[in-house]
Write a protein that holds these residues in place. Structure first.
Motif, short mmCIF file in Angstrom:
data_model
loop_
_atom_site.label_atom_id
_atom_site.label_comp_id
_atom_site.label_asym_id
_atom_site.label_seq_id
_atom_site.Cartn_x
_atom_site.Cartn_y
_atom_site.Cartn_z
N HIS A 67 -2.67 -20.66 16.63
CA HIS A 67 -2.50 -21.84 15.79
C HIS A 67 -1.06 -21.95 15.29
O HIS A 67 -0.48 -23.04 15.28
N ALA A 68 -0.49 -20.84 14.87
CA ALA A 68 0.89 -20.84 14.39
C ALA A 68 1.86 -21.24 15.50
O ALA A 68 2.81 -21.99 15.26
N GLU A 69 1.62 -20.76 16.71
CA GLU A 69 2.47 -21.14 17.84
C GLU A 69 2.36 -22.64 18.12
O GLU A 69 3.38 -23.31 18.36
N ASN A 70 1.14 -23.16 18.08
CA ASN A 70 0.95 -24.60 18.30
C ASN A 70 1.66 -25.42 17.24
O ASN A 70 2.28 -26.45 17.54
N TYR A 97 6.08 -29.01 15.48
CA TYR A 97 7.16 -29.35 14.56
C TYR A 97 8.52 -29.37 15.27
O TYR A 97 9.40 -30.14 14.89
N ALA A 98 8.69 -28.52 16.28
CA ALA A 98 9.94 -28.55 17.03
C ALA A 98 10.08 -29.88 17.76
O ALA A 98 11.16 -30.49 17.76
N GLU A 99 8.99 -30.36 18.38
CA GLU A 99 9.01 -31.65 19.06
C GLU A 99 9.20 -32.79 18.05
O GLU A 99 9.96 -33.73 18.30
N TYR A 100 8.54 -32.70 16.92
CA TYR A 100 8.64 -33.72 15.89
C TYR A 100 10.07 -33.81 15.36
O TYR A 100 10.61 -34.91 15.20
N CYS A 120 12.55 -37.07 15.58
CA CYS A 120 13.13 -37.65 14.37
C CYS A 120 14.65 -37.68 14.46
O CYS A 120 15.29 -38.67 14.07
N GLU A 121 15.22 -36.61 14.98
CA GLU A 121 16.68 -36.57 15.13
C GLU A 121 17.15 -37.63 16.11
O GLU A 121 18.16 -38.31 15.87
N ALA A 122 16.42 -37.81 17.21
CA ALA A 122 16.79 -38.85 18.19
C ALA A 122 16.68 -40.24 17.58
O ALA A 122 17.54 -41.10 17.82
N GLU A 123 15.65 -40.48 16.78
CA GLU A 123 15.49 -41.78 16.12
C GLU A 123 16.63 -42.03 15.13
O GLU A 123 17.16 -43.15 15.06
#
Length: 63
Positions: free
Chosen positions: A38-41, A46-49, A53-56
């Motif tokens: 669960h922690a890995e998921n 959050y890394a993808e999120y 957000c940075e790209a936006e």
């Protein structure tokens, strides 16, 4: 005097405690494995999120 458990002859307390210990250890290992997955998921999510957000934010700044 009547025995509460007339068919019971002997209780091997040490073996029962060992079986209980093994069962508890198996549950602990299973739960910690599930929590690790669960922690890995969550970390991947959050890394993808954060990347999205940075790209936006960068695209919003390009005016």
């Amino acid at each position: 005097m009547v025995r509460a458990r007339p068919n019971q002859q002997r209780v091997d307390f040490d073996a029962d405690v060992r079986r209980l210990h093994d069962a508890a250890w198996m549950l602990y290992a299973g739960c910690s494995g599930v929590l690790d997955a669960h922690a890995e998921n969550q970390a991947e999510y959050y890394a993808e999120y954060d990347a999205e957000c940075e790209a936006e934010m960068r695209s919003a700044m390009d005016y």
